[in-house]
Structures are given as structure tokens and as C-alpha cells.
Design an enzyme around this catalytic site. Structure first.
Site, short mmCIF file in Angstrom:
data_model
loop_
_atom_site.label_atom_id
_atom_site.label_comp_id
_atom_site.label_asym_id
_atom_site.label_seq_id
_atom_site.Cartn_x
_atom_site.Cartn_y
_atom_site.Cartn_z
N CYS A 2 0.85 -1.19 0.00
CA CYS A 2 0.00 0.00 0.00
C CYS A 2 0.89 1.25 0.00
CB CYS A 2 -0.95 0.10 1.18
SG CYS A 2 -2.10 -1.26 1.27
N ARG A 28 3.95 -0.44 -4.67
CA ARG A 28 3.62 -0.92 -3.33
C ARG A 28 2.27 -1.62 -3.28
NH1 ARG A 28 6.90 1.60 0.39
NH2 ARG A 28 5.47 1.04 2.05
N TRP A 72 -2.85 -2.72 -1.77
CA TRP A 72 -2.54 -4.15 -1.91
C TRP A 72 -3.42 -4.82 -0.88
CZ3 TRP A 72 -0.58 -8.25 0.98
CH2 TRP A 72 -0.12 -9.34 0.25
N ASN A 98 -1.76 2.39 5.70
CA ASN A 98 -0.90 1.30 5.25
C ASN A 98 -0.55 0.48 6.49
OD1 ASN A 98 1.09 -0.31 4.10
ND2 ASN A 98 2.67 1.27 4.27
N GLY A 99 -0.77 -0.84 6.43
CA GLY A 99 -0.47 -1.68 7.59
C GLY A 99 -1.69 -2.48 7.98
N GLU A 467 16.91 -17.94 -6.95
CA GLU A 467 16.56 -16.58 -7.37
C GLU A 467 16.06 -16.57 -8.82
OE1 GLU A 467 15.92 -13.80 -6.28
OE2 GLU A 467 16.22 -12.42 -7.93
N LYS A 471 12.50 -15.07 -10.13
CA LYS A 471 12.40 -14.06 -11.19
C LYS A 471 11.43 -14.52 -12.27
CE LYS A 471 13.54 -11.58 -9.70
NZ LYS A 471 13.84 -10.93 -8.51
N GLU A 474 7.65 -14.87 -10.90
CA GLU A 474 6.89 -13.68 -10.51
C GLU A 474 6.49 -12.83 -11.70
OE1 GLU A 474 8.90 -11.25 -7.57
OE2 GLU A 474 10.77 -11.32 -8.66
N HIS A 490 17.22 -36.82 -5.81
CA HIS A 490 16.46 -37.19 -4.61
C HIS A 490 14.98 -36.82 -4.75
CE1 HIS A 490 20.15 -38.37 -2.70
NE2 HIS A 490 20.67 -37.18 -2.97
N LYS A 584 5.99 -4.61 -4.05
CA LYS A 584 7.45 -4.49 -3.92
C LYS A 584 7.90 -4.41 -2.47
CE LYS A 584 11.52 -2.81 -5.84
NZ LYS A 584 11.97 -4.19 -6.08
C1 G6P Z 1 9.02 -8.43 -2.00
C2 G6P Z 1 9.56 -8.05 -3.35
C3 G6P Z 1 10.87 -8.77 -3.61
C4 G6P Z 1 11.86 -8.49 -2.49
C5 G6P Z 1 11.26 -8.82 -1.13
C6 G6P Z 1 12.14 -8.30 -0.02
O1 G6P Z 1 8.62 -9.76 -1.99
O2 G6P Z 1 8.62 -8.37 -4.36
O3 G6P Z 1 11.41 -8.33 -4.84
O4 G6P Z 1 13.01 -9.26 -2.70
O5 G6P Z 1 9.99 -8.20 -0.97
O6 G6P Z 1 12.14 -6.89 -0.09
P1 G6P Z 1 13.29 -5.98 0.47
O7 G6P Z 1 12.85 -4.58 0.18
O8 G6P Z 1 13.36 -6.26 1.94
O9 G6P Z 1 14.54 -6.35 -0.22
#
Ligand code: G6P
Length: 589
Positions: A2, A28, A72, A98-99, A467, A471, A474, A490, A584
Site C-alpha cells: 500500500c 507498493r 494491496w 498502510n499496515g 533466485e 524471477k 513472478e 532425490h 514491492k
Molecule cells: C518483496 C519483493 C521482492 C523483495 C522482497 C524483499 O517480496 O517483491 O522483490 O526481494 O519483498 O524486499 P526488500 O525490500 O526487503 O529487499
């Protein structure tokens, strides 16, 4: 999670400013949005589901005070009724939040019993109603907000306005709020890009603080006692252009390309600070690395940097699991908290746990002035510049570079680490050329119709396999999974079918023979083997060439996967900057 925005001042386009500010905060949350503005002695309101991108800011009426929100969803589905701002019944109070107000059900029942009627399923809606109740006891709006806040449990950043005053009242407990001070008014937002084009002079609210502004002056105070506080003004160094996507179609692509410079910026650290941090790790009895999502994968790679480069054992955990580690913590422990935004709730909680045991905290963050940076004893900035796409790219390589540098400092070889990283930065610059991108676009075209994809790696390429999977998942919504090469046999190998894309991350390192034999196992089951490696191998059906970067191999190996994920998203018709269900900055637990 948010985004919130507020403006009050001399300008007459406050609602338009809110729309533009919210567009910068959409990373956000982007399932719905809303703006409330002061129109004479009434509040105007517009709330809609979907992204704010389409709305023309000039279509909103002239006004000099407005608040807005991009959502969000947590409590209640994606509907216009659940979108913020939320108002009380007689529409005299508007609030964006927000929260999470954890005790909202109890408060809602209490307010319902007093005759309040609720129009949404959100936790937020209790806020304007509760403020209204306190306005029966005081005619000071800010005081009523203060009394209401004292009833909440949970995390919040809120902005509240009332028809009888030309002020914005803001309060923070857990969710970020930043004030922007411009010559012609004040901005308050969840993050600085929301007002960067108007001012770079900022003041950060800390937890348990309140702000009252009428556009001409501003008062910071303690949320509980009302005692006034002095706040330092800080100049933001990020440029406006860095926060824009320029000629790029998407922020994700721009940020991938930014890595031509951002890795070198990450290396540009104050040597004394790095050495001080290395000393703190050396002296610590137990070092723990935590982060979420991509930052957690950086921590996992960090474990290998510390082990291989410096022979030092460190512990790694997802920040959301760290509170279970409290039994291992003591005042001599060190927590290394890695985060792009510096606002992730799970990381903040891990810091609280560490601090409660007297441990020290090192923050490795991108956002200067963020909550995590301010809570830490030591901070190293990765200097990646604003990262707006939900999928983290340049922040990851910055985090990896800083962790590597610290590992080299710990080994007493800081100059060697710096040299290697600067050479790597220059290799990345060469690598990210249009021909390379075209080639990766063709690889994406070849596999874009597949619904499953596997990635393997060993040693520091294992976290990069995880990772890579994040990527690709998502942004393209392909089911991608990363495994440690040795774990294939395994279980996961049972999933391999004819023609299934299998990416193999390799380097010229001690585990090369092992990862190549895993690639052979994949191929024997019909896997279409895409090798990401400095050297071609006959096992590879497709070879994505990467430079031979020694200890920096994970940094160069992840970059083509970022590009591949981007093309997979675009070629499958998805918006890589705003993937479904994600946000994000995750400021809820
Ligand atoms: C969310 C984002 C990711 C990020 C993660 C941690 O899930 O979509 O891209 O890696 O948060 O965020 P930070 O700001 O703590 O790196």
C-alpha cells in the site's frame, strides 16, 4: 505494501499531485486506488479498482489539500468499497492507511454497538469512525487522532483529514511515512519517489510519532504524550531521472540495464566502514544473515562468499523464520539484515528480536533513511538508486557485491575484492549489449510456451538457481523451480519430461564437474539443457555465455536470467513491472 500520499500547501492541484504521487507508489500495491480532497467545507472522493495509470490528474477538481492511497488488499477483496480513503458516515473525516489494525474486529463491534455503520470489509474503516467518537470528547482533530491511535494494535502509517481544518494529521507505528518539505507546501508519503520531483528535503517519521501540517508549518510530536519533537532535515541524493523509466518500455528492463553502473556504485564504499563491519563480524559470536525473497537469496550467496573467500561460518535464515533463532542470540551476536526497501516487516521483526537480546545489527540496504537503516548499528548502502519494478534486479547484484566486499575485507583482502568487483562491473557493462539481449529474447521465444521450468546450481550458484526461479515465476507466471544440483536425484528428477527447459548455472569453480554431471542427468531424461556458463559444453542444447568472474560468478550468472525472465513476461503478454498478487515493499507479516 500500500502506498499513501498527502499534500497540503499553496498549490491548487493537490488532488492531481496525489494521482501523480500514487503513480510513483504503485509498486507498493496496485489493485485499487483512491483520492480524497478538501472541496470548500466538504470532502471530495474518488475510488476505483485497478491501476491508477489511466487517470488524467487534471480531471480532478482544484484543491489545496488531498490524500490518496494505492492498495494491496489484505482485509477484504478488491472492490471500490474496500479501496481507501475510508470515511465516517457523515463524510467529515477521511483516512488512508498502510499496515494492519490487528484489533479491528473488536473495535468494529464496539463502534457498531454505538450505531456506526460500516461500508467495507477493511480493518481501516474503524479509524475514521473511532476518530469521530473521540471528536465528541475534544474539538482538537489531531488530539482525536492521537486518542484513536492509542487504541490500535498492529502496524500502521495513516493520514487523516477533517472538513473543519486545513491540516493533514499523520501517525506512524510500523509502516513508513516520510515528509517532503517544498517551498509551497508539505508532502507526506510512504516513499520518496512520490514527491521527488517537488522536493528532495525530507524528514522521516519514527515509530510512535505524529505529524500535523497545514501546508505552512509542520509539528512533529510523540504519538502518545503529544510532546513536540525536533526532526532533522535530510537531502535525498537520488535523482528524479533515476526514478523514471526514460525510454525503456518497463522499469524492470531499465533496472536490469542500470546494472552496467550500479554494481560499480555498490563497490564504491568507504573502506574504513567496510573494515569496521568486517571487524564486527570477526568479533561476533554468531553472525546471522537475514532477508526476504530476493534479499534472502543474496544472504544465501553471502554465506558462500564468507565461507569460500574468508573461511568464516555464518548462519542464514529467511527473516520470517528468524524469531525462532532467539535461543541462539546473545549480546555478542551480530545480525546482518539485507533489504532493498529497508521497510520489510519480517526483517524489521528480526531486528527487534536481535535487539531484544542485545545483539548488534548491520543493515545492507538500498533506501537511505529507511526504517531498517535507522534501526541498525552499522549501515552499508548498496547505492543501486531507486528500484521500482516489483521484481528485484539491480538491488540483488548490489547486495551481492557488498556482501562479497565485506567477505574480502574479512579475509584481509579488501583491495583484491574491490578489483575483482570493478572488473566484474566492467564485464557486466560489456555483456548487456543489444546483441546479447536479442539472443536472450530468442531463447525466451523458444521456451515461452512451456508451463514448467527447472533451474539447478551448486555452491553460490544454488541460491542463484532459487533466485532465477523467483524471477521467472513472478513476472512470467511459468512454474519455475530451483534446486541444488545434487538434490535432483532425490526427487525433482521425477518431474523431468521430454523437452522441458532446464537451466544449469555453472562457473569455473570447484563444483563445475558435479554440476555438469547433473546436467547430463537432466539431458538423459529428455531435458532441454540451457547452460549459463563461461564455457560451452557439449551437454548444453543452448549456451548462454557469461564472463568468467571468479568469486563474482553468481553476480554475472543471474543477469541473463533476469533478462530472460523479462522477455518471458513480455512475450507471454504480462506486465513485468506489476505482477499479479505481489507488491514491492512488503510491510505486513
Ligand atoms: C518483496 C519483493 C521482492 C523483495 C522482497 C524483499 O517480496 O517483491 O522483490 O526481494 O519483498 O524486499 P526488500 O525490500 O526487503 O529487499
Amino acid at each position: 505494501m500500500c502506498g499513501i500520499f498527502g499534500y497540503v500547501g499553496n498549490r491548487s492541484n493537490a488532488a492531481g499531485l496525489a494521482v501523480n504521487g500514487l503513480k510513483s507508489l504503485e509498486y507498493r500495491g496496485y489493485d485499487s486506488w483512491g483520492v480524497a480532497w478538501k472541496e470548500g467545507s466538504a470532502l471530495g472522493l474518488r475510488k476505483e479498482t485497478g491501476k491508477i495509470s489511466g487517470i488524467n490528474p487534471e480531471s480532478l477538481p482544484a484543491c489545496s489539500l488531498a490524500i490518496g492511497h494505492t492498495r494491496w488488499a489484505t482485509h477484504g477483496g478488491v472492490t471500490a468499497a474496500n479501496a481507501h480513503p475510508h470515511l465516517n458516515e457523515d463524510r467529515t473525516i477521511a483516512v488512508v492507511h498502510n499496515g494492519i489494525i490487528e484489533n479491528y474486529q473488536e473495535l468494529r463491534e464496539e463502534l457498531k454497538a454505538k450505531g456506526h455503520v460500516f461500508l467495507s470489509e477493511t480493518d481501516t474503516e474503524v479509524i475514521p469512525h473511532l476518530i469521530e467518537e473521540y471528536l465528541k470528547e475534544t474539538d482538537d482533530f489531531a488530539h482525536a487522532v492521537r486518542l484513536a491511535c492509542q487504541r490500535f494494535t498492529g502496524r500502521y502509517g495513516i493520514l487523516a483529514v477533517h472538513t473543519t481544518s486545513d491540516t493533514i494529521v499523520a501517525a506512524r507505528t510500523g509502516s513508513p511515512l516520510i515528509v517532503g518539505k517544498a517551498p509551497d507546501g508539505f508532502f507526506i508519503a510512504s516513499d520518496t519517489p512520490a514527491f521527488l520531483e517537488h522536493t528532495r528535503t525530507v524528514q522521516y517519521l519514527d515509530d510512535g510519532e505524529m505529524v500535523i501540517t497545514n501546508g505552512k508549518s509542520i509539528i512533529f510530536s510523540d504519538l502518545k504524550t503529544g510532546e513536540e519533537k525536533l526532526k532533522r532535515e535530510i537531502e535525498i541524493t537520488w535523482s528524479i531521472d533515476e526514478a523514471r523509466k526514460g525510454d525503456y518500455a518497463h522499469f524492470m528492463l531499465k533496472e536490469i540495464m542500470d546494472q552496467k553502473e550500479s554494481v560499480a556504485r555498490a563497490v564504491n564504499q568507504n573502506e574504513e566502514e567496510i573494515i569496521e563491519v568486517a571487524r564486527a563480524i570477526e568479533n561476533a559470536r554468531g553472525t546471522f544473515l537475514v532477508g526476504c525473497g530476493t534479499a534472502h537469496k543474496a544472504c544465501m550467496a553471502g554465506e558462500h562468499f564468507f565461507s569460500i573467500v574468508a573461511g568464516k561460518h555464518v548462519n542464514v535464515a529467511p527473516a520470517s523464520e528468524f524469531k525462532l533463532y532467539h535461543r541462539f542470540l546473545r549480546p555478542e551476536s551480530l545480525l546482518i539484515a539485507v533489504s532493498q526497501s529497508g521497510e520489510t516487516a519480517d526483517v524489521l521483526e528480526a531486528i527487534q528480536v536481535a535487539k531484544s537480546k542485545g545483539a548488534k545489527v548491520l543493515a545492507i540496504v538500498n533506501s537511505p533513511g529507511s526504517s531498517i537503516a535507522r534501526a541498525a548499528d552499522y549501515t552499508l548502502l548498496i547505492n543501486a538508486g531507486p528500484e521500482r519494478a516489483v521484481a528485484s534486479t539491480k538491488a540483488l547484484t548490489g547486495q551481492l557485491a557488498v556482501l562479497m566486499l565485506v567477505a574480502y575485507a574479512l579475509a584481509g583482502k579488501l583491495a583484491e575484492g574491490k578489483k575483482l568487483l570493478l572488473e566484474t562491473a566492467s564485464m557486466i557493462n560489456d555483456m548487456l549489449n543489444p546483441r546479447y539481449a536479442d539472443y536472450l529474447s530468442r531463447v525466451a521465444d523458444h521456451i515461452k510456451a512451456k508451463e514448467d521450468l527447472y533451474i539447478i546450481g551448486r555452491s553460490w550458484n544454488y541460491p542463484m538457481a532459487l533466485e532465477s526461479a523467483i524471477k521467472i515465476q513472478e513476472v512470467s507466471y511459468i512454474h519455475a523451480e530451483g534446486f541444488a544440483g545434487g538434490e535432483l536425484k532425490h526427487g525433482p528428477i521425477a518431474l523431468i519430461e521430454d523437452g522441458m527447459p532446464c537451466i544449469v548455472l555453472a562457473g569455473n569453480d570447484e563444483v563445475l564437474p558435479d554440476i555438469l554431471s547433473n546436467a547430463v542427468q537432466l539431458k538423459a531424461r529428455g531435458g532441454y539443457v540451457i547452460g549459463v556458463a563461461p564455457e560451452r559444453n557439449e551437454i548444453f542444447d543452448e549456451w548462454i555465455r557469461v564472463p568468467d568472474a571468479g568469486a563474482a560468478q553468481p553476480i554475472v550468472n543471474i543477469i541473463p536470467i533476469q533478462v530472460l525472465a523479462y522477455f518471458l513476461a513480455v512475450q507471454r503478454g504480462k506486465d513485468p513491472d506489476m505482477p499479479r498478487n505481489l507488491a514491492k515493499s512488503v510491510t505486513v507479516k
